[in-house]
Design a protein around this motif. Structure first.
Motif, PDB file in Angstrom:
ATOM      1  N   GLN A   1     -19.878 -13.169   5.390  1.00 54.61           N
ATOM      2  CA  GLN A   1     -18.651 -13.089   5.700  1.00 54.61           C
ATOM      3  C   GLN A   1     -17.681 -14.669   5.713  1.00 54.61           C
ATOM      4  O   GLN A   1     -18.317 -15.512   6.442  1.00 54.61           O
ATOM      5  N   PHE A   2     -16.489 -14.660   4.972  1.00 57.54           N
ATOM      6  CA  PHE A   2     -15.986 -16.084   4.823  1.00 57.54           C
ATOM      7  C   PHE A   2     -14.874 -15.754   5.926  1.00 57.54           C
ATOM      8  O   PHE A   2     -14.283 -16.646   6.648  1.00 57.54           O
ATOM      9  N   THR A   3     -14.277 -14.622   6.025  1.00 60.00           N
ATOM     10  CA  THR A   3     -13.093 -14.447   7.085  1.00 60.00           C
ATOM     11  C   THR A   3     -13.660 -13.596   8.263  1.00 60.00           C
ATOM     12  O   THR A   3     -14.664 -12.758   8.244  1.00 60.00           O
ATOM     13  N   PRO A   4     -12.946 -13.684   9.373  1.00 64.43           N
ATOM     14  CA  PRO A   4     -13.618 -13.011  10.485  1.00 64.43           C
ATOM     15  C   PRO A   4     -13.265 -11.466  10.444  1.00 64.43           C
ATOM     16  O   PRO A   4     -13.944 -10.845  10.645  1.00 64.43           O
ATOM     17  N   THR A   5     -12.207 -11.043   9.621  1.00 61.16           N
ATOM     18  CA  THR A   5     -12.017  -9.554   9.346  1.00 61.16           C
ATOM     19  C   THR A   5     -12.862  -9.226   8.009  1.00 61.16           C
ATOM     20  O   THR A   5     -12.731  -9.914   7.035  1.00 61.16           O
ATOM     21  N   MET A   6     -13.525  -8.060   8.261  1.00 58.92           N
ATOM     22  CA  MET A   6     -14.449  -7.635   7.359  1.00 58.92           C
ATOM     23  C   MET A   6     -13.916  -6.053   6.936  1.00 58.92           C
ATOM     24  O   MET A   6     -13.387  -5.271   7.504  1.00 58.92           O
ATOM     25  N   HIS A   7     -13.440  -6.098   5.544  1.00 58.87           N
ATOM     26  CA  HIS A   7     -13.283  -4.752   5.046  1.00 58.87           C
ATOM     27  C   HIS A   7     -14.100  -4.235   4.129  1.00 58.87           C
ATOM     28  O   HIS A   7     -14.887  -4.705   3.573  1.00 58.87           O
ATOM     29  N   ARG A   8     -14.017  -2.825   4.545  1.00 60.23           N
ATOM     30  CA  ARG A   8     -15.023  -1.997   3.466  1.00 60.23           C
ATOM     31  C   ARG A   8     -14.163  -0.935   2.843  1.00 60.23           C
ATOM     32  O   ARG A   8     -14.758  -0.213   2.019  1.00 60.23           O
ATOM     33  N   ASP A   9     -12.872  -1.074   2.607  1.00 56.45           N
ATOM     34  CA  ASP A   9     -12.028  -0.214   2.123  1.00 56.45           C
ATOM     35  C   ASP A   9     -10.778  -0.768   1.716  1.00 56.45           C
ATOM     36  O   ASP A   9     -10.258  -1.973   2.348  1.00 56.45           O
ATOM     37  N   VAL A  10      -9.803  -0.319   0.874  1.00 61.36           N
ATOM     38  CA  VAL A  10      -8.698  -0.871   0.414  1.00 61.36           C
ATOM     39  C   VAL A  10      -7.899  -1.007   1.585  1.00 61.36           C
ATOM     40  O   VAL A  10      -7.649  -0.135   2.772  1.00 61.36           O
ATOM     41  N   TYR A  11      -6.938  -2.226   1.800  1.00 63.03           N
ATOM     42  CA  TYR A  11      -6.065  -2.346   3.060  1.00 63.03           C
ATOM     43  C   TYR A  11      -4.750  -2.697   2.166  1.00 63.03           C
ATOM     44  O   TYR A  11      -4.733  -2.981   1.109  1.00 63.03           O
ATOM     45  N   ALA A  12      -3.709  -2.956   3.080  1.00 61.68           N
ATOM     46  CA  ALA A  12      -2.325  -3.184   2.566  1.00 61.68           C
ATOM     47  C   ALA A  12      -2.316  -4.084   1.569  1.00 61.68           C
ATOM     48  O   ALA A  12      -1.470  -4.084   0.572  1.00 61.68           O
ATOM     49  N   ALA A  13      -2.697  -5.433   1.895  1.00 57.16           N
ATOM     50  CA  ALA A  13      -2.454  -6.649   1.132  1.00 57.16           C
ATOM     51  C   ALA A  13      -3.070  -6.546  -0.459  1.00 57.16           C
ATOM     52  O   ALA A  13      -2.783  -7.508  -1.214  1.00 57.16           O
TER      53      ALA A  13
END
Length: 311
Positions: free
Chosen positions: A14-26
């Motif tokens: 991870q490079f960012t604190p938030t980890m995504h595993r699905d599409v998000y708004a941005a």
């Protein structure tokens, strides 16, 4: 590593604190900031999985022209129909092509020029990982022709498409522009028994993006890790890790095609990293080349290695 933990193979990278595993708004195709009207995109290996999801994402975002390639004509036709249902006004071209064939690519791009025009975004997605289905044979146990075939598809294949993309401009004496996204993998940073062809070829994708960035400054190039997606490339031991959606690669490719992502040009980016959190570090990412491929962990120089220093 606890393979029962679905984040065990993703969180260490991870490079960012938030980890995504699905599409998000941005990075959602529904985000008006990512509207693709007026853009023509070509996606290789789009008959299933990640490539198909990318194509459908561009359709949802309103791309004017969508070209998909692959070997299976029946699957190409199915994906083409799905695209047309989502984007009935889009010009859709589905062309059968062998990933590492120069002749196929020549004919493909000639047809694209005649029927679509200039391709603005190239997404080099087609690739193979035959070592997994062969039981991960270590070096010396995999037939040389098969090992090299994987390298041909994963390295020569993208280069052939990139060459033809650039020739749209170079053949006319113009400076190339547009966006190129090379599908790489976090596996490029790993060394493990039984995956040399795959990891080496994906590592090349990262360096290729860097070279393109240096050689063609108007071309926006990126190497993307698509996550751990449940496709036909995955195997049993990783079953609980394969929860990343293929649609994330589609959404991220839309984001990368916009000037908003310029701070990432020439670098590596994972679909699990939060783009808005990365934007806050844009200046540092660019000035320190944080997402570029490094060479050695040791910091080298005229005085040699200084104990305790790192590159």
């Amino acid at each position: 590593m606890d393979l029962n933990d679905p984040h065990a193979m993703t969180s260490p990278h991870q490079f960012t604190p938030t980890m995504h595993r699905d599409v998000y708004a941005a990075i959602s195709p529904k985000n008006p900031d990512l509207n693709a009207a007026g853009k023509n995109v070509l996606i290789t290996g789009a008959t299933r999985g990640i490539g198909k999801a990318i194509a459908l994402s561009w359709a949802e975002a309103g791309a004017s022209g969508i070209v998909i390639t692959g070997r299976a004509k029946d699957l190409l036709a199915q994906v083409s129909d799905e695209i047309k249902k989502i984007a009935p006004k889009a010009k859709v071209l589905a062309l059968s092509s062998e990933a590492a064939s120069e002749e196929d690519a020549k004919q493909l791009w000639a047809k694209v020029k005649a029927e679509i025009g200039i391709i603005d975004i190239l997404i080099a997605n087609a690739g193979v990982f035959s070592e997994n289905s062969a039981g991960f044979p270590v070096t010396g146990k995999m037939d040389p022709s098969q090992w090299w075939s994987d390298m041909e598809i994963n390295i020569r294949g993208p280069y052939i498409q990139i060459y033809n993309f650039l020739q749209q401009y170079l053949a006319e004496g113009k400076e190339p522009e547009g966006t190129i996204v090379v599908l790489s993998s976090a596996a490029a940073a790993m060394v493990g028994p039984g995956s040399s062809a795959y990891t080496i070829s994906k590592l090349v994708g990262l360096r290729l993006a860097q070279n393109l960035h240096a050689e063609h400054p108007k071309v926006r190039t990126f190497a993307v890790h698509p996550g751990i997606v449940p496709t036909n490339m995955q195997v049993g031991p990783w079953a609980k890790q394969t929860i990343d959606t293929a649609e994330m690669s589609g959404g991220l490719s839309l984001y990368l095609s916009t000037p908003r992502a310029d701070y990432l040009r020439g670098g590596y980016v994972s679909v699990s990293w939060d783009v808005e959190e990365m934007e806050k570090l844009a200046d540092e990412i660019k000035s320190k080349r944080l997402l570029d491929l490094a060479f050695l962990n040791a910091k080298l120089g005229p005085k040699g290695y200084e104990p305790g220093s790192f590159a």
